[in-house]
Design an enzyme around this catalytic site. Structure first.
Site, short mmCIF file in Angstrom:
data_model
loop_
_atom_site.label_atom_id
_atom_site.label_comp_id
_atom_site.label_asym_id
_atom_site.label_seq_id
_atom_site.Cartn_x
_atom_site.Cartn_y
_atom_site.Cartn_z
CB SER A 98 47.65 36.04 42.06
OG SER A 98 46.28 36.09 41.72
CG ASP A 99 43.78 39.75 42.35
OD1 ASP A 99 44.11 38.55 42.48
OD2 ASP A 99 42.60 40.10 42.14
#
Length: 399
Positions: free
Chosen positions: A179-180
């Protein structure tokens, strides 16, 4: 003048520059119950502390990835400079602008040794900004060479985070499998497409973003799993594990994509839908003190400012750009900004930043990191603009 000397000068001026804020800054924001000038002052104070500490990272424990913090082309510093250039533009602060340009010159607008890793792509956002700010396309040469190599041979590796070599990153990090990465990479590709007019960069970003989204986005909770390892994992109370900062990265990343995405792009409505879905879920998970938990479905245990900063930024950006109604989201922005401001020490050091990691973890008052400062400055940039927008609408109403 050396980079270190310039930073010291920028620090001194940044601390004093609050008195020279634009005239609109004294207006009251309808969302945040403090003068917008106070938001500016807080941003300058935090930026000043961080700039004064860019030549010595002893405050970061060696066991907390200090080498990653020291790397001038990696994601940790990139996230700080993204927040700094956004705040510099919002406040029209030439000293902060010069500090960023000096950083780029020192790094020759280049990248680290990883040819296709989102964490290494992240600094490209700073280089694209610098090229546009100075109207110097030559600053984009390393970025275009890097991204053109990816376009010439795009990866089709699985997004499963588990497979990895004996030494090194998981194979899937040749793509955006966590997700980063939504904050680190697709906003750069989108901004580069806008800056150059080359639609290939946007086409790649759009395709890869939706591959990541379809793999990690939970359709029931409208939040992102950090990576494939967390899809079936559950926390102490049996809840799904949605990392606070991991979702902050994604939410802020989508806002940054939308910032440069053409209004008529075929995927725009879908990006906006995901952004609105996340916003509606995020506001229900805010703690009483204004912070978001490190694990979003678990009880709030301590303040945490990096995820909170990204959430406040995204929510305020959504209101400023007409995607989110002020009446519904204003209270969460108000409470979140006050929480962030309360986490700033008298000398400008931002506390309660969860250390580098890949999941919810403990946080201490004295924990700080550059990406937390970047999130704080992004939030300050949009919160101050809420007051600016309010002042403008009030002026029109009086005519």
């Amino acid at each position: 003048m050396t980079f270190k000397t310039l930073l010291k000068a920028a620090v001194a001026v940044a601390i004093l520059a609050g008195a020279a804020a634009p005239a609109f800054a004294a207006q009251k924001s309808a969302v945040v119950s403090v003068p917008a000038s106070t938001v500016d002052a807080a941003g300058r104070k935090v930026a000043a502390w961080q700039l004064a500490h860019m030549d010595n990272f002893d405050y970061v424990p060696v066991t907390s990835f200090r080498k990653d913090t020291e790397a001038p082309r990696d994601w940790v510093q990139a996230a700080f400079y993204v927040g700094l250039y956004t705040f510099a533009d919002a406040t029209q602060d030439p000293y902060l602008t010069n500090a960023i340009l000096q950083h780029g010159q020192a790094e020759q607008w280049g990248y680290d040794h990883r040819p296709r890793h989102a964490d290494a792509d992240a600094t490209g956002a700073v280089w694209v900004w610098a090229a546009q700010r100075t109207k110097d396309a030559s600053k984009l040469i390393p970025t275009r060479e890097r991204f053109d190599a990816v376009l010439a041979n795009p990866s089709t590796v699985s997004l499963d985070f588990e497979p990895k070599p004996a030494k090194g990153d998981p194979y899937c990090q040749a793509r955006w499998c966590w997700s980063d990465a939504i904050f680190m990479a697709p906003p750069v590709w989108t901004a580069l497409s806008k800056a150059t007019g080359d639609k290939r960069y946007l086409a790649h970003a759009d395709s890869e973003f939706w591959a990541t989204h379809d793999y990690l986005f939970d359709k029931a909770d409208h939040l992102y799993f950090r990576d494939s390892r967390f899809i079936t994992r559950r926390g102490e109370n049996g809840h799904k594990i949605f990392w606070g900062r991991g979702n902050g990265w994604a939410f802020a990343g989508i806002a940054r994509i939308l910032q440069d995405l053409p209004a008529n792009h075929p995927s725009r409505a879908r990006y906006e839908q995901v952004f609105k879905q996340m916003a509606a879920r995020i506001v229900t998970l805010q703690g009483e003190e204004g912070y978001w938990p490190v694990s979003l479905l678990e009880p709030q245990k301590t303040p945490e400012t990096s995820g909170t900063g990204f959430f406040v930024y995204g929510l305020a950006w959504g209101v400023n750009h007409g995607l989110l109604p002020r009446a519904k989201y204003g209270p969460a922005i108000d409470k979140g900004w006050k929480a962030l401001d309360a986490a700033v020490e008298p000398d400008g050091r931002l506390g309660w930043v969860q250390r580098i990691g890949a999941a919810p973890d403990q946080v201490g008052r004295h924990d700080t990191q550059l990406y937390g400062v970047g999130a704080f400055l992004l939030a300050a940039s949009e919160v101050r603009n809420l007051g600016r927008m309010t002042s403008s609408s009030q002026g029109q109403a009086k005519r």
